[in-house]
Design an enzyme around this catalytic site. Structure first.
Site, PDB file in Angstrom:
ATOM      1  N   CYS A   1       0.751  -1.198  -0.028  1.00  0.00           N
ATOM      2  CA  CYS A   1      -0.070   0.054  -0.059  1.00  0.00           C
ATOM      3  C   CYS A   1       1.000   1.278  -0.030  1.00  0.00           C
ATOM      4  CB  CYS A   1      -1.097   0.005   1.261  1.00  0.00           C
ATOM      5  SG  CYS A   1      -1.682  -1.124   1.392  1.00  0.00           S
TER       6      CYS A   1
ATOM      7  N   ARG B   1       1.524   1.515  -5.886  1.00  0.00           N
ATOM      8  CA  ARG B   1       1.700   0.354  -5.087  1.00  0.00           C
ATOM      9  C   ARG B   1       0.423   0.008  -4.473  1.00  0.00           C
ATOM     10  NH1 ARG B   1       6.475   1.492  -2.160  1.00  0.00           N
ATOM     11  NH2 ARG B   1       5.415   0.453  -0.323  1.00  0.00           N
TER      12      ARG B   1
ATOM     13  N   TRP C   1      -3.968  -1.590  -1.341  1.00  0.00           N
ATOM     14  CA  TRP C   1      -4.098  -2.864  -1.985  1.00  0.00           C
ATOM     15  C   TRP C   1      -4.585  -4.229  -1.034  1.00  0.00           C
ATOM     16  CZ3 TRP C   1      -4.766  -3.218  -6.811  1.00  0.00           C
ATOM     17  CH2 TRP C   1      -4.503  -4.331  -7.438  1.00  0.00           C
TER      18      TRP C   1
ATOM     19  N   ASN D   1       0.560  -0.136   6.306  1.00  0.00           N
ATOM     20  CA  ASN D   1       0.992  -1.180   5.277  1.00  0.00           C
ATOM     21  C   ASN D   1       1.717  -2.525   5.777  1.00  0.00           C
ATOM     22  OD1 ASN D   1       1.880  -2.238   2.916  1.00  0.00           O
ATOM     23  ND2 ASN D   1       3.499  -0.911   2.518  1.00  0.00           N
ATOM     24  N   GLY D   2       1.068  -3.504   5.493  1.00  0.00           N
ATOM     25  CA  GLY D   2       1.656  -4.728   6.123  1.00  0.00           C
ATOM     26  C   GLY D   2       0.644  -5.695   6.569  1.00  0.00           C
TER      27      GLY D   2
ATOM     28  N   GLU E   1      11.911 -13.065 -20.264  1.00  0.00           N
ATOM     29  CA  GLU E   1      11.701 -11.990 -19.567  1.00  0.00           C
ATOM     30  C   GLU E   1      10.454 -11.403 -20.577  1.00  0.00           C
ATOM     31  OE1 GLU E   1      11.650  -9.989 -17.492  1.00  0.00           O
ATOM     32  OE2 GLU E   1      11.467  -8.110 -17.929  1.00  0.00           O
TER      33      GLU E   1
ATOM     34  N   LYS F   1       6.964  -9.945 -19.813  1.00  0.00           N
ATOM     35  CA  LYS F   1       6.366  -8.489 -20.200  1.00  0.00           C
ATOM     36  C   LYS F   1       5.148  -8.515 -20.839  1.00  0.00           C
ATOM     37  CE  LYS F   1       8.374  -6.703 -18.154  1.00  0.00           C
ATOM     38  NZ  LYS F   1       9.576  -6.908 -17.074  1.00  0.00           N
TER      39      LYS F   1
ATOM     40  N   GLU G   1       2.002  -9.870 -18.154  1.00  0.00           N
ATOM     41  CA  GLU G   1       1.724  -9.173 -17.091  1.00  0.00           C
ATOM     42  C   GLU G   1       0.871  -7.991 -17.408  1.00  0.00           C
ATOM     43  OE1 GLU G   1       4.874  -7.844 -14.402  1.00  0.00           O
ATOM     44  OE2 GLU G   1       6.427  -7.579 -16.091  1.00  0.00           O
TER      45      GLU G   1
ATOM     46  N   HIS H   1       9.923 -30.673 -26.517  1.00  0.00           N
ATOM     47  CA  HIS H   1       9.768 -31.656 -25.369  1.00  0.00           C
ATOM     48  C   HIS H   1       8.353 -31.624 -24.879  1.00  0.00           C
ATOM     49  CE1 HIS H   1      13.818 -32.990 -25.701  1.00  0.00           C
ATOM     50  NE2 HIS H   1      14.172 -31.609 -25.805  1.00  0.00           N
TER      51      HIS H   1
ATOM     52  N   LYS I   1       4.125  -2.795  -7.371  1.00  0.00           N
ATOM     53  CA  LYS I   1       5.438  -2.547  -8.007  1.00  0.00           C
ATOM     54  C   LYS I   1       6.496  -3.366  -7.107  1.00  0.00           C
ATOM     55  CE  LYS I   1       8.590  -0.539 -10.220  1.00  0.00           C
ATOM     56  NZ  LYS I   1       8.756  -1.196 -11.546  1.00  0.00           N
TER      57      LYS I   1
HETATM   58  O1  M6R Z   1      11.925  -5.159  -7.048  1.00  0.00           O
HETATM   59  P1  M6R Z   1      12.416  -6.309  -7.480  1.00  0.00           P
HETATM   60  O2  M6R Z   1      13.405  -6.142  -8.593  1.00  0.00           O
HETATM   61  O3  M6R Z   1      12.926  -6.997  -6.304  1.00  0.00           O
HETATM   62  O4  M6R Z   1      10.846  -6.878  -7.946  1.00  0.00           O
HETATM   63  C1  M6R Z   1      11.005  -8.473  -8.348  1.00  0.00           C
HETATM   64  C2  M6R Z   1       9.733  -8.521  -9.240  1.00  0.00           C
HETATM   65  O5  M6R Z   1       8.521  -8.353  -8.391  1.00  0.00           O
HETATM   66  C3  M6R Z   1       9.625  -7.501 -10.616  1.00  0.00           C
HETATM   67  O6  M6R Z   1      10.620  -7.694 -11.411  1.00  0.00           O
HETATM   68  C4  M6R Z   1       8.511  -7.966 -11.172  1.00  0.00           C
HETATM   69  O7  M6R Z   1       8.523  -9.180 -11.597  1.00  0.00           O
HETATM   70  C5  M6R Z   1       7.816  -6.859 -12.119  1.00  0.00           C
HETATM   71  N1  M6R Z   1       6.468  -7.116 -12.426  1.00  0.00           N
HETATM   72  C6  M6R Z   1       8.290  -7.198 -13.384  1.00  0.00           C
HETATM   73  O8  M6R Z   1       8.031  -6.485 -14.606  1.00  0.00           O
END
Ligand code: M6R
Length: 586
Positions: free
Chosen positions: A2, A27, A72, A98-99, A465, A469, A472, A488, A581
């Site tokens: 949050c 956040r 959140w 937050n937590g 990656e 991208k 997500e 496979h 994030k």
């Molecule tokens: O802040 P961090 O690099 O530790 O975060 C790791 C992942 O949560 C972050 O890379 C996540 O996979 C993103 N959504 C990728 O776009």
């Protein structure tokens, strides 16, 4: 995760807090609220949904002390009642949190037996009421201390007291930073919340409680003493954290990569070489991270394996405990994280330290928890990344890992030169022409159900990656494979028109080309990324060959493609559904 903002100053608190909260919506954005102290009353607004339209101008009167929260949901559904701030029964205390409070049931029972009533389903509502409970006998600060001592779990909180106008904030395993302006003090989960007002910050440590009254004082719960915390000047400026002429942060951040890569490689030579020395000295090396940062780790591991005699093992932070028996004082653990707040990463660091391993980090956010837990760290210097997707920070991670790998081979200078030369390729890839060209491809792909991505060797992490991208942000199912692996099993899913993105390097490309032909002959629509067009490609994305640095360039068109797919499908690319994030809960 949050977002929290608190303000005490001379200006209208609600007019400052709401726009600042808006900057933290990355956040969490399922509900929000603010509370201010106005003529001896706590007035508040709490709403489900995002901060929108007239919300931004909400004015709760002439108050100049207040707190705000963008939520959140983790505990209790998304309703106005569950939104923060939460008030104590007597209305004297308001809290944003937050937590997760792990012992919330036990504490709720305790308060109920003392006649406290609850109006929300959240664990957070425990906090103002426990503070009220303790305030019967002691002052606000002591009541907050006693409350926090009873809470189990990670948290960041800010509480305000109506009677005194004091703000009390604390953190444990969840970020909180102070902004010190000329006539104002801020507390926030992240710096962009107050960057318009100040670049003077104070990072709080775990267990710190800060009291903002006429003066600001710090106390550490674990050490049980008053402590001093220094003001630091940060390099980020307010413009970096704004969208400028871009419609979305994601596109802005993709377009910034010429500069962010340049900054990533502009490092203190001794620091990079120091990392390289530590790598060479260690008995075993682990590269630990989550999500995109994990893909960077995998890439780093391949680079070191290819160019040096170092076997660096890439490990998902959440799986690190399975490697714990291999960690001792001769082990080196390099953790990679944009935010420096990912809980799985921080847990892995803790485990590694308990085993006496040497822990270093590559991180973007200065002052984050990670920077305080490791022996030394390299800053990515990418500037604030507000869009939920890692874009510029991913390429910064690759650039830094490449520089380290060159240094392990005693070729720092050569590496730096090669990386500098790469920047002009990146320039072309982020240009408007490239973006328009990729828009065409997005139109072709917007209605597909599946996309597969394949690459071999250094292009395998890029394939992983790329799939992350795409899925997500566009919510199209995408999966990345090592070129040799598709046959496979997954090749069974390829049918006429299934899009398959293939990364083809200029040299040693026979095997990936043959993998591409395997899927092409089953009807796949081939999107080829490489330096030369090949007859089998149905759509070609030209990326100049940069040898071992290819991955830094090849991911950029996919970031752009993912962005366009999201926009065309009507999604907000900066705030994909269900994602935050940084992942600060297990
Ligand atoms: O802040 P961090 O690099 O530790 O975060 C790791 C992942 O949560 C972050 O890379 C996540 O996979 C993103 N959504 C990728 O776009």
């Amino acid at each position: 995760m949050c977002g929290i903002v608190a303000y005490k100053g001379r200006q209208n608190a609600s007019e400052i807090i709401v726009p600042s909260l808006k900057k933290l919506e990355y956040r969490g954005y399922d509900s929000w609220g603010i509370a201010v102290i106005n003529e001896n009353n706590i007035e508040y607004v709490k709403k489900s949904g995002r901060i929108e339209g007239e919300d931004i101008e909400i004015n709760l009167g002439d108050a100049n002390i207040g707190i705000g929260h963008t939520r959140w949901a983790t505990h209790g559904s998304v309703t106005d009642e569950n939104a923060h701030p939460h008030l104590s029964n007597d209305g004297n205390v308001a809290v944003v949190h937050n937590g997760i409070i792990e012992n919330y049931k036990e504490l709720k029972k305790f308060l109920e037996t003392n006649d406290f009533k609850f109006v929300s389903e959240t664990d957070s509502e425990i906090i103002p009421n426990l503070i009220e409970y303790y305030c019967k006998n002691v002052r606000f600060k002591t009541a907050v201390k006693r409350t926090l001592k009873r809470i189990k779990g990670n948290y960041s909180i800010v509480a305000i007291e109506r009677e005194t106008g004091i703000i009390c904030a604390s953190r444990r395993g969840s970020p909180l930073v102070l902004g010190i302006g000329e006539d104002a003090t801020f507390v926030a989960s992240d710096i962009p919340a107050f960057l318009d007002y100040t670049t003077n910050v104070v990072y709080l440590y775990d267990g710190d409680i800060v009291l903002i009254d006429e003066e600001i004082s710090f106390f550490n719960l674990d050490e049980n003493v008053e402590v001093k915390r220094e003001i630091e000047k940060i390099e980020w400026d307010a413009e970096q954290a704004k969208k400028g002429n871009f419609k979305h942060y994601m596109l802005k951040e993709i377009s910034e990569q010429v500069d962010s890569i340049e900054r990533a490689i502009t490092q203190d030579k001794e620091l990079i070489e120091g990392f390289a020395k530590d790598i060479k000295k260690a008995r075993n090396v682990f590269l630990v991270a989550c999500g995109s940062s994990y893909h960077a780790s995998l890439h780093g591991s391949y680079l070191l394996g290819k160019n040096t005699s170092i076997n660096a093992i890439p490990v998902l932070a959440s799986e690190f405990k399975n490697y714990i028996n291999f960690i001792d004082q001769e082990s080196l653990i390099i953790v990679i994280s944009q935010s420096g707040e990912t809980v799985d990463v921080l847990d892995a660091v803790k485990m590694a330290k308990e085993q006496k391993g040497k822990v270093l980090a590559i991180v973007n956010v200065q002052g984050s928890s990670l920077t305080r837990e490791v022996e030394k760290y390299i800053l990515m210097n990418a500037g604030p990344e507000i869009g939920v997707l890692s874009t510029k920070t991913y390429t910064s991670q690759l650039a830094i890992l490449s520089l380290i790998s060159y240094s392990v081979n005693n070729k720092y200078k050569k590496g730096l030169k090669a990386l500098k030369a790469l920047i002009k390729y990146v320039y072309a890839l982020t240009s408007k022409n490239t973006r328009e060209y990729l828009k065409k491809l997005s139109r072709n792909l917007r209605y597909v159900e599946h996309i597969y991505t394949i690459g071999r060797n250094l292009e395998y992490p890029t394939a992983l990656e790329s799939a992350l991208k795409i899925k997500e942000v566009s919510y199209i199912h995408a999966e990345g494979f090592a070129g040799g692996e598709l046959k496979h099993g997954t090749i069974a899913l390829i049918e006429k028109g299934t899009p398959c993105i293939v990364f083809v390097p200029e040299k040693n490309n026979e095997e990936i080309i043959s993998n591409m032909i395997e899927v092409k002959s089953r009807g796949a629509y081939i999107i080829g990324i490489g330096s030369k067009n090949i007859e089998e490609f149905d759509f070609f994305i030209k990326v100049r060959d940069a040898g071992e640095l290819n991955s830094i360039c090849q991911i950029i068109p996919i970031q752009i493609l993912a962005y366009h797919l999201a926009v065309m499908k009507g999604h907000d690319p900066d705030k994909p559904r269900n994602l935050a994030k940084s992942v600060t809960v297990k």
